[in-house]
Scaffold this motif. Structure first.
Motif, PDB file in Angstrom:
ATOM      1  N   LEU A   1       7.636  11.113  -1.803  1.00 42.35           N
ATOM      2  CA  LEU A   1       8.401  10.180  -2.639  1.00 42.35           C
ATOM      3  C   LEU A   1       7.729   8.813  -2.605  1.00 42.35           C
ATOM      4  CD1 LEU A   1      11.994  11.011  -1.261  1.00 42.35           C
ATOM      5  CD2 LEU A   1      10.933  11.934  -3.339  1.00 42.35           C
ATOM      6  N   ASP A   2       7.369   8.313  -3.777  1.00 45.95           N
ATOM      7  CA  ASP A   2       6.857   6.936  -3.834  1.00 45.95           C
ATOM      8  C   ASP A   2       8.016   6.038  -4.264  1.00 45.95           C
ATOM      9  OD1 ASP A   2       5.109   4.804  -3.668  1.00 45.95           O
ATOM     10  OD2 ASP A   2       4.601   4.914  -5.788  1.00 45.95           O
ATOM     11  N   CYS A   3       8.349   5.062  -3.432  1.00 42.19           N
ATOM     12  CA  CYS A   3       9.592   4.314  -3.620  1.00 42.19           C
ATOM     13  C   CYS A   3       9.338   2.866  -4.004  1.00 42.19           C
ATOM     14  CB  CYS A   3      10.384   4.342  -2.319  1.00 42.19           C
ATOM     15  SG  CYS A   3      10.635   6.023  -1.727  1.00 42.19           S
TER      16      CYS A   3
ATOM     17  N   LEU B   1       9.414   7.452  -7.857  1.00 42.54           N
ATOM     18  CA  LEU B   1      10.761   6.884  -8.034  1.00 42.54           C
ATOM     19  C   LEU B   1      10.730   5.415  -8.465  1.00 42.54           C
ATOM     20  CD1 LEU B   1      12.481   8.443  -4.890  1.00 42.54           C
ATOM     21  CD2 LEU B   1      13.267   8.747  -7.242  1.00 42.54           C
ATOM     22  N   ASP B   2       9.525   4.901  -8.677  1.00 42.68           N
ATOM     23  CA  ASP B   2       9.394   3.477  -8.996  1.00 42.68           C
ATOM     24  C   ASP B   2       9.148   3.278 -10.485  1.00 42.68           C
ATOM     25  OD1 ASP B   2       8.742   0.810  -9.193  1.00 42.68           O
ATOM     26  OD2 ASP B   2       7.425   0.808  -7.451  1.00 42.68           O
ATOM     27  N   PRO B   3      10.030   2.513 -11.166  1.00 46.84           N
ATOM     28  CA  PRO B   3       9.837   2.310 -12.612  1.00 46.84           C
ATOM     29  C   PRO B   3       8.500   1.658 -12.973  1.00 46.84           C
ATOM     30  CG  PRO B   3      11.673   0.968 -11.779  1.00 46.84           C
ATOM     31  CD  PRO B   3      11.252   1.869 -10.669  1.00 46.84           C
TER      32      PRO B   3
ATOM     33  N   GLY C   1       0.791  -1.240   0.000  1.00 45.14           N
ATOM     34  CA  GLY C   1       0.000   0.000   0.000  1.00 45.14           C
ATOM     35  C   GLY C   1       0.819   1.284   0.000  1.00 45.14           C
ATOM     36  N   LYS C   2       2.098   1.193  -0.385  1.00 41.66           N
ATOM     37  CA  LYS C   2       2.937   2.396  -0.441  1.00 41.66           C
ATOM     38  C   LYS C   2       2.378   3.407  -1.438  1.00 41.66           C
ATOM     39  CE  LYS C   2       6.604  -0.052  -1.632  1.00 41.66           C
ATOM     40  NZ  LYS C   2       6.117  -1.406  -1.343  1.00 41.66           N
ATOM     41  N   THR C   3       2.130   2.913  -2.651  1.00 40.15           N
ATOM     42  CA  THR C   3       1.708   3.823  -3.712  1.00 40.15           C
ATOM     43  C   THR C   3       0.313   4.392  -3.432  1.00 40.15           C
ATOM     44  OG1 THR C   3       3.096   2.666  -5.288  1.00 40.15           O
ATOM     45  CG2 THR C   3       1.319   4.006  -6.204  1.00 40.15           C
ATOM     46  N   ALA C   4      -0.591   3.535  -2.946  1.00 44.95           N
ATOM     47  CA  ALA C   4      -1.937   4.024  -2.613  1.00 44.95           C
ATOM     48  C   ALA C   4      -1.838   5.153  -1.596  1.00 44.95           C
ATOM     49  CB  ALA C   4      -2.787   2.877  -2.060  1.00 44.95           C
TER      50      ALA C   4
HETATM   51 MG   LIG Z   1       4.250   1.033  -5.244  1.00 46.80          MG
END
Ligand SMILES: [Mg+2]
Ligand SMILES: Nc1ncnc2c1ncn2[C@@H]1O[C@H](COP(=O)(O)OP(=O)(O)OP(=O)(O)O)[C@@H](O)[C@H]1O
Length: 250
Positions: A122-124, A38-40, A14-17
């Motif tokens: 920052l989304d990692c 920052l995540d491809p 749930g990092k990106t959410a």
């Molecule tokens: Mg993510």
């Protein structure tokens, strides 16, 4: 300018959410906010309705101010901008390792060019890499989503040990419970245990909710597309808690 990173070595927690919803809420609460993806995998970029870049953005970023600022895109929502990821971000590690201080490049770029924002989120990616090492030096606060399970405790403790081993002390970790399903006994029990064992745990849990899954369809933060759902209120509560922590570090 303050920086919050969403990070956990574990994937799919749930990092990106959280990054997308917190960045949206910060902007709603009046802060000029930049979400740096920052995540491809470019999921945050996608949720904000933008298209992942196709240019060699890593090289562009390395070139300096004009290119950095040019890469920032407006979103459909006031005060919310995004530095999209693209597939070239997978080369970011290689690029960083060639610089003189590989772990400090994100911090350097934000210091030089990020000054017009009140908040950078920052989304990692879920990894230990030079990219993620950067966020330990760039962020004021790292928010760590944790699914209530025994394995989560382990990966959280690994992260704390890494920071201690590297003598990284400037950043504050704030874990929070993510994707919580209180109908499940295991979630309820692990939630209690995690609260006892992990200091700094934020008090707002994010519930497991179909509305969060639907963000991929709406390509919008919850507050914009489904403002009345319980998860939207939970993210708002989480934002207020984090804002208070950031304020204390002013
Ligand atoms: Mg993510
Ligand atoms: N609170 C929630 N309730 C239900 N589903 C959720 C919730 N949070 C995230 N999800 C879903 O779980 C999946 C993973 O979520 P997300 O992409 O936010 O995790 P992540 O930690 O960023 O993953 P990765 O490590 O791959 O970057 C997505 O399909 C998302 O829609």
């Amino acid at each position: 300018m303050k920086t919050i990173a969403l990070y956990n070595l574990k994937g799919g927690v749930g990092k990106t959410a959280a990054a997308v919803n917190l960045a949206f809420l910060a902007a709603q609460y009046g802060r000029k906010t930049l979400l740096w993806d920052l995540d491809p995998q470019a999921a945050a970029t996608w949720y904000l309705g933008l298209d992942p870049g196709v240019q060699d953005s890593v090289k562009k970023l390395a070139r300096g101010k004009r290119d950095w600022i040019d890469s920032v895109h407006a979103t459909a929502w006031p005060r919310l901008t995004c530095l999209p990821a693209d597939f070239d971000n997978r080369h970011l590690d290689q690029y960083l390792r060639k610089t003189e201080h590989p772990a400090y490049q994100v911090r350097r770029l934000l210091k030089e060019f990020g000054t017009e924002y009140d908040l950078v989120v920052l989304d990692c990616p879920p990894s230990f890499s030079t990219v993620t090492e950067n966020l330990f030096h760039a962020a004021d606060v790292i928010a760590v989503p944790i699914i209530p399970s025994q394995l989560s405790i382990r990966s959280y403790e690994q992260m704390v040990a890494f920071l201690e081993g590297e003598k990284i002390r400037g950043v504050k970790l704030y874990p929070f419970l993510s994707m919580v399903d209180n109908r499940r006994k295991q979630h309820r029990e692990a939630g209690v245990e995690l609260r006892e064992r992990i200091p700094n745990m934020l008090s707002t849990p994010i519930p497991y909710a179909a509305a969060v899954e639907a963000m991929g369809r709406h390509r919008a933060p919850l507050g914009a597309s489904q403002p009345r759902v319980r998860a939207a209120a939970a993210f708002e509560q989480l934002w207020l808690e984090l804002a208070e922590k950031l304020h204390r570090r002013d």
